[in-house]
Scaffold this active site. Sequence first.
Site, PDB file in Angstrom:
ATOM      1  N   SER A   1     -10.849   0.892   2.953  1.00  0.00           N
ATOM      2  CA  SER A   1     -10.205   0.604   4.240  1.00  0.00           C
ATOM      3  C   SER A   1      -9.599   1.860   4.853  1.00  0.00           C
ATOM      4  CB  SER A   1      -9.074  -0.393   4.052  1.00  0.00           C
ATOM      5  OG  SER A   1      -9.585  -1.618   3.643  1.00  0.00           O
TER       6      SER A   1
ATOM      7  N   GLU B   1      -4.870   4.694   6.181  1.00  0.00           N
ATOM      8  CA  GLU B   1      -4.598   4.509   4.757  1.00  0.00           C
ATOM      9  C   GLU B   1      -4.919   5.756   3.917  1.00  0.00           C
ATOM     10  OE1 GLU B   1      -5.221   0.386   3.304  1.00  0.00           O
ATOM     11  OE2 GLU B   1      -6.037   1.369   1.556  1.00  0.00           O
TER      12      GLU B   1
ATOM     13  N   ARG C   1       0.815  -1.225   0.000  1.00  0.00           N
ATOM     14  CA  ARG C   1       0.000   0.000   0.000  1.00  0.00           C
ATOM     15  C   ARG C   1       0.843   1.267   0.000  1.00  0.00           C
ATOM     16  NH1 ARG C   1      -2.627  -3.518  -0.929  1.00  0.00           N
ATOM     17  NH2 ARG C   1      -4.349  -4.431   0.225  1.00  0.00           N
TER      18      ARG C   1
HETATM   19  P1  NAP Z   1     -10.217 -10.341   4.374  1.00  0.00           P
HETATM   20  O1  NAP Z   1     -10.420 -11.163   3.160  1.00  0.00           O
HETATM   21  O2  NAP Z   1     -11.266 -10.337   5.437  1.00  0.00           O
HETATM   22  O3  NAP Z   1      -8.813 -10.737   5.042  1.00  0.00           O
HETATM   23  C1  NAP Z   1      -8.330 -10.008   6.153  1.00  0.00           C
HETATM   24  C2  NAP Z   1      -6.865  -9.735   5.954  1.00  0.00           C
HETATM   25  O4  NAP Z   1      -6.118 -10.922   6.101  1.00  0.00           O
HETATM   26  C3  NAP Z   1      -6.634  -9.232   4.568  1.00  0.00           C
HETATM   27  O5  NAP Z   1      -6.475  -7.860   4.666  1.00  0.00           O
HETATM   28  C4  NAP Z   1      -5.440  -9.986   4.047  1.00  0.00           C
HETATM   29  O6  NAP Z   1      -4.293  -9.196   3.901  1.00  0.00           O
HETATM   30  C5  NAP Z   1      -5.167 -11.050   5.064  1.00  0.00           C
HETATM   31  N1  NAP Z   1      -5.294 -12.376   4.409  1.00  0.00           N
HETATM   32  C6  NAP Z   1      -6.403 -13.103   4.228  1.00  0.00           C
HETATM   33  N2  NAP Z   1      -6.129 -14.272   3.618  1.00  0.00           N
HETATM   34  C7  NAP Z   1      -4.810 -14.267   3.366  1.00  0.00           C
HETATM   35  C8  NAP Z   1      -3.910 -15.171   2.727  1.00  0.00           C
HETATM   36  N3  NAP Z   1      -4.345 -16.360   2.240  1.00  0.00           N
HETATM   37  N4  NAP Z   1      -2.617 -14.834   2.640  1.00  0.00           N
HETATM   38  C9  NAP Z   1      -2.185 -13.666   3.119  1.00  0.00           C
HETATM   39  N5  NAP Z   1      -2.973 -12.752   3.725  1.00  0.00           N
HETATM   40  C10 NAP Z   1      -4.270 -13.042   3.848  1.00  0.00           C
HETATM   41  O7  NAP Z   1      -9.876  -8.811   3.951  1.00  0.00           O
HETATM   42  P2  NAP Z   1     -10.834  -7.600   3.557  1.00  0.00           P
HETATM   43  O8  NAP Z   1     -10.558  -6.507   4.504  1.00  0.00           O
HETATM   44  O9  NAP Z   1     -12.256  -8.042   3.328  1.00  0.00           O
HETATM   45  O10 NAP Z   1     -10.219  -7.167   2.167  1.00  0.00           O
HETATM   46  C11 NAP Z   1     -10.243  -8.030   1.054  1.00  0.00           C
HETATM   47  C12 NAP Z   1      -9.062  -7.731   0.165  1.00  0.00           C
HETATM   48  O11 NAP Z   1      -9.198  -6.436  -0.408  1.00  0.00           O
HETATM   49  C13 NAP Z   1      -7.746  -7.731   0.936  1.00  0.00           C
HETATM   50  O12 NAP Z   1      -6.748  -8.340   0.151  1.00  0.00           O
HETATM   51  C14 NAP Z   1      -7.486  -6.277   1.155  1.00  0.00           C
HETATM   52  O13 NAP Z   1      -6.116  -5.958   1.287  1.00  0.00           O
HETATM   53  C15 NAP Z   1      -8.054  -5.678  -0.114  1.00  0.00           C
HETATM   54  N6  NAP Z   1      -8.327  -4.251   0.015  1.00  0.00           N
HETATM   55  C16 NAP Z   1      -7.452  -3.389  -0.578  1.00  0.00           C
HETATM   56  C17 NAP Z   1      -7.617  -2.016  -0.468  1.00  0.00           C
HETATM   57  C18 NAP Z   1      -6.641  -1.088  -1.137  1.00  0.00           C
HETATM   58  O14 NAP Z   1      -5.870  -1.478  -1.996  1.00  0.00           O
HETATM   59  N7  NAP Z   1      -6.644   0.133  -0.751  1.00  0.00           N
HETATM   60  C19 NAP Z   1      -8.691  -1.523   0.252  1.00  0.00           C
HETATM   61  C20 NAP Z   1      -9.586  -2.434   0.839  1.00  0.00           C
HETATM   62  C21 NAP Z   1      -9.372  -3.801   0.732  1.00  0.00           C
HETATM   63  P3  NAP Z   1      -4.022  -8.270   2.603  1.00  0.00           P
HETATM   64  O15 NAP Z   1      -4.584  -6.942   2.934  1.00  0.00           O
HETATM   65  O16 NAP Z   1      -2.535  -8.210   2.497  1.00  0.00           O
HETATM   66  O17 NAP Z   1      -4.650  -8.907   1.417  1.00  0.00           O
END
Ligand code: NAP
Length: 341
Positions: free
Chosen positions: A240, A334, A168
């Site tokens: 987020s 963020e 990020r």
């Molecule tokens: P989620 O699926 O509920 O998972 C919670 C967190 O655990 C995630 O943020 C993810 O990290 C980590 N995670 C889950 N499974 C994983 C695996 N197999 N290996 C490594 N890390 C794992 O998350 P959520 O909040 O609903 O978000 C879904 C996805 O959208 C996430 O990847 C999140 O980063 C992304 N997102 C990105 C942005 C952005 O780019 N600004 C904003 C909102 C959400 P990671 O964050 O590293 O994936």
Amino acid sequence: MGNASPRVRRDVSLREANSFRVESIAEQYVEVHNERELLDALVQARRESVPVTLLGGGTNVVMLGRIDGRVIRIASRGVVFDEDDGGARVTAAGGENWHELVLACLDRGLSGLENLALIPGTVGAAPMQNIGAYGVELSSLVIGVAAIDTRDMQPTVLEAPACAFRYRDSVFKSDEPNRYAITGLVLRLGERPLETGYRDVREELGVMGRGDSPQSVAEAVIRIRRRKLPDPQETGNAGSTFKNPSLSRVRLDRLRGRLDIDAYEAGDHYKVPAARLVEAAGWKGYRSGDAGVWPRHALVLVNYGRATGRQVLDLAQRIRDDIAHKFEVELEREPQVLGHD
Ligand code: NAP
């Protein structure tokens, strides 16, 4: 005729130009549609010693009441596909909508962006924070980022290593903020293997029962996001609010003494879901006036109507303080804060 620079307007409301839908007044505002117009707007602002704020879709910012100087909104459009045997080189203008680009690539049979479906914002904003979701980061697909370097006001293309992409974060966001005005993105698509390792994605693909393909992964991601996240058209938000913190083994063990929490190895650290911390501290669904925490996702702060940017920030700060107090973990915000009260 035809070459006139776009008009700079004064005291313009940015309420419709930020996905939180908070009120903020730009001292000056101009929308540019190509590199020439952007360059003119930048050069003119420099000549007049006016500070510049660059805006894309306004989807990852919290705006306070007033932004001094000139807000330049980049609204350039255009996508070029150079297809070859292995895939394609895709060049997209900064003002293109990110999700529309994802869909256009999938329509052409180009894989790579499927996990990044439905992330709000523009193409130009995507490299700022190296958007990522469900195991794919933009950086793994970037050949280069086109920009105007405001040091010498010259167009340039930064190749991927020069963008210093990390979780990020990038050179554009942290190392040299305000130096580069991003005008476009060059991607390499069609080569990356499918990434279906995240639990939510795997489960959704199972429910859909259609097998794994770039299209089905995109559909799974869209279904998950629609279910969990508020639609910014209906409820103001900026995705987020906090990054996932990264903890040492010792600190993870200490946290696990207080809370049952997942952790994912990331180098020599462990990434823990910030959403779990916010939820465990009791903030999910909390509301104070028109600022609140989305009931279906604890990381998403929302504006139910008339909240101000300051109220949203104050709520974020209260949550940070509470998490630090309860779990000894520092959450990092963020979205970028623009303007002042
Ligand atoms: P989620 O699926 O509920 O998972 C919670 C967190 O655990 C995630 O943020 C993810 O990290 C980590 N995670 C889950 N499974 C994983 C695996 N197999 N290996 C490594 N890390 C794992 O998350 P959520 O909040 O609903 O978000 C879904 C996805 O959208 C996430 O990847 C999140 O980063 C992304 N997102 C990105 C942005 C952005 O780019 N600004 C904003 C909102 C959400 P990671 O964050 O590293 O994936």
